[in-house]
Design a protein around this motif. Sequence first.
Motif, PDB file in Angstrom:
ATOM      1  N   ARG A 161       0.840  -1.196   0.000  1.00  0.00           N
ATOM      2  CA  ARG A 161       0.000   0.000   0.000  1.00  0.00           C
ATOM      3  C   ARG A 161       0.870   1.238   0.000  1.00  0.00           C
ATOM      4  NH1 ARG A 161      -5.131   0.584   1.767  1.00  0.00           N
ATOM      5  NH2 ARG A 161      -4.734   2.541   0.723  1.00  0.00           N
ATOM      6  N   GLY A 162       0.276   2.319  -0.477  1.00  0.00           N
ATOM      7  CA  GLY A 162       0.973   3.593  -0.432  1.00  0.00           C
ATOM      8  C   GLY A 162       0.027   4.721  -0.771  1.00  0.00           C
ATOM      9  N   ALA A 163       0.456   5.935  -0.444  1.00  0.00           N
ATOM     10  CA  ALA A 163      -0.339   7.120  -0.761  1.00  0.00           C
ATOM     11  C   ALA A 163       0.572   8.338  -0.768  1.00  0.00           C
ATOM     12  CB  ALA A 163      -1.465   7.303   0.252  1.00  0.00           C
ATOM     13  N   LEU A 196       5.871   8.370  -5.551  1.00  0.00           N
ATOM     14  CA  LEU A 196       5.271   7.287  -4.776  1.00  0.00           C
ATOM     15  C   LEU A 196       5.654   5.921  -5.338  1.00  0.00           C
ATOM     16  CD1 LEU A 196       3.365   6.191  -2.586  1.00  0.00           C
ATOM     17  CD2 LEU A 196       1.476   6.546  -4.214  1.00  0.00           C
ATOM     18  N   VAL A 234      -5.331  13.308  -2.620  1.00  0.00           N
ATOM     19  CA  VAL A 234      -4.554  12.115  -2.283  1.00  0.00           C
ATOM     20  C   VAL A 234      -4.699  11.061  -3.374  1.00  0.00           C
ATOM     21  CG1 VAL A 234      -4.283  10.203  -0.641  1.00  0.00           C
ATOM     22  CG2 VAL A 234      -4.727  12.523   0.196  1.00  0.00           C
ATOM     23  N   ARG A 282      -3.811   7.087  -3.844  1.00  0.00           N
ATOM     24  CA  ARG A 282      -3.443   5.859  -3.133  1.00  0.00           C
ATOM     25  C   ARG A 282      -3.118   4.786  -4.160  1.00  0.00           C
ATOM     26  NH1 ARG A 282      -7.546   8.366  -0.259  1.00  0.00           N
ATOM     27  NH2 ARG A 282      -7.400   8.315   2.019  1.00  0.00           N
ATOM     28  N   HIS A 294       5.258  -0.327   3.347  1.00  0.00           N
ATOM     29  CA  HIS A 294       4.181   0.500   2.827  1.00  0.00           C
ATOM     30  C   HIS A 294       4.659   1.948   2.861  1.00  0.00           C
ATOM     31  CE1 HIS A 294       1.646  -3.037   3.022  1.00  0.00           C
ATOM     32  NE2 HIS A 294       2.091  -3.227   4.239  1.00  0.00           N
ATOM     33  N   TYR A 311       3.940   6.049   2.606  1.00  0.00           N
ATOM     34  CA  TYR A 311       3.015   7.181   2.710  1.00  0.00           C
ATOM     35  C   TYR A 311       3.853   8.452   2.707  1.00  0.00           C
ATOM     36  CZ  TYR A 311      -0.597   3.820   3.538  1.00  0.00           C
ATOM     37  OH  TYR A 311      -1.474   2.780   3.376  1.00  0.00           O
ATOM     38  N   ALA A 339       0.098  12.588   3.242  1.00  0.00           N
ATOM     39  CA  ALA A 339      -0.553  11.276   3.344  1.00  0.00           C
ATOM     40  C   ALA A 339      -0.010  10.436   4.494  1.00  0.00           C
ATOM     41  CB  ALA A 339      -0.422  10.514   2.024  1.00  0.00           C
ATOM     42  N   THR A 340       1.100  10.832   5.100  1.00  0.00           N
ATOM     43  CA  THR A 340       1.587  10.085   6.264  1.00  0.00           C
ATOM     44  C   THR A 340       0.546  10.082   7.380  1.00  0.00           C
ATOM     45  OG1 THR A 340       2.724  12.039   7.129  1.00  0.00           O
ATOM     46  CG2 THR A 340       4.029  10.516   5.778  1.00  0.00           C
ATOM     47  N   ARG A 379      -1.883   6.831   7.750  1.00  0.00           N
ATOM     48  CA  ARG A 379      -1.475   5.573   8.381  1.00  0.00           C
ATOM     49  C   ARG A 379      -0.206   5.777   9.203  1.00  0.00           C
ATOM     50  NH1 ARG A 379      -3.624   0.581   6.906  1.00  0.00           N
ATOM     51  NH2 ARG A 379      -2.560   0.023   8.827  1.00  0.00           N
ATOM     52  N   ALA A 386       3.379   4.158   8.259  1.00  0.00           N
ATOM     53  CA  ALA A 386       4.107   5.072   7.372  1.00  0.00           C
ATOM     54  C   ALA A 386       5.592   4.999   7.686  1.00  0.00           C
ATOM     55  CB  ALA A 386       3.595   6.495   7.549  1.00  0.00           C
TER      56      ALA A 386
END
Length: 119
Positions: free
Chosen positions: A6-8, A26, A86, A88, A104, A106, A110-111, A114, A118
């Motif tokens: 996951r990431g954002a 990202l 954002v 994702r 993951h 972030y 966006a940190t 999560r 993050a």
Amino acid sequence: MVRAVRGAVQIDADTREAVLAGVTELVTEVMERNRLTTDDVISVIFTSTPDLTSEFPALAARKLGFHDVPLICASEIDVPGALPRVVRLMAHVETDRPRQEIQHVYLKGATALRMDIAQ
């Protein structure tokens, strides 16, 4: 094994250049931190908040060499008070790394989404 990463990233502004720059950062970080190549990637789902409409996030991945990787873009639900601008991602990858070693990513604002995972 198949794992999900996951990431954002929070994008600075709804411009084509800003979306491509943010998503490029990202995707690059996800790949580097998890020591992945495009051959390891099965597919990537990108979502963006409804306030980002200037470019498809997947285009940044295509420009990074994800030519034969299935990519799709979708819109996040419009939740009142949600963090704006954002993008994702959820990447499905083949890796021998155990789940607890998956990084993951972030970035920028966006940190806050999560703080527990993050990097």
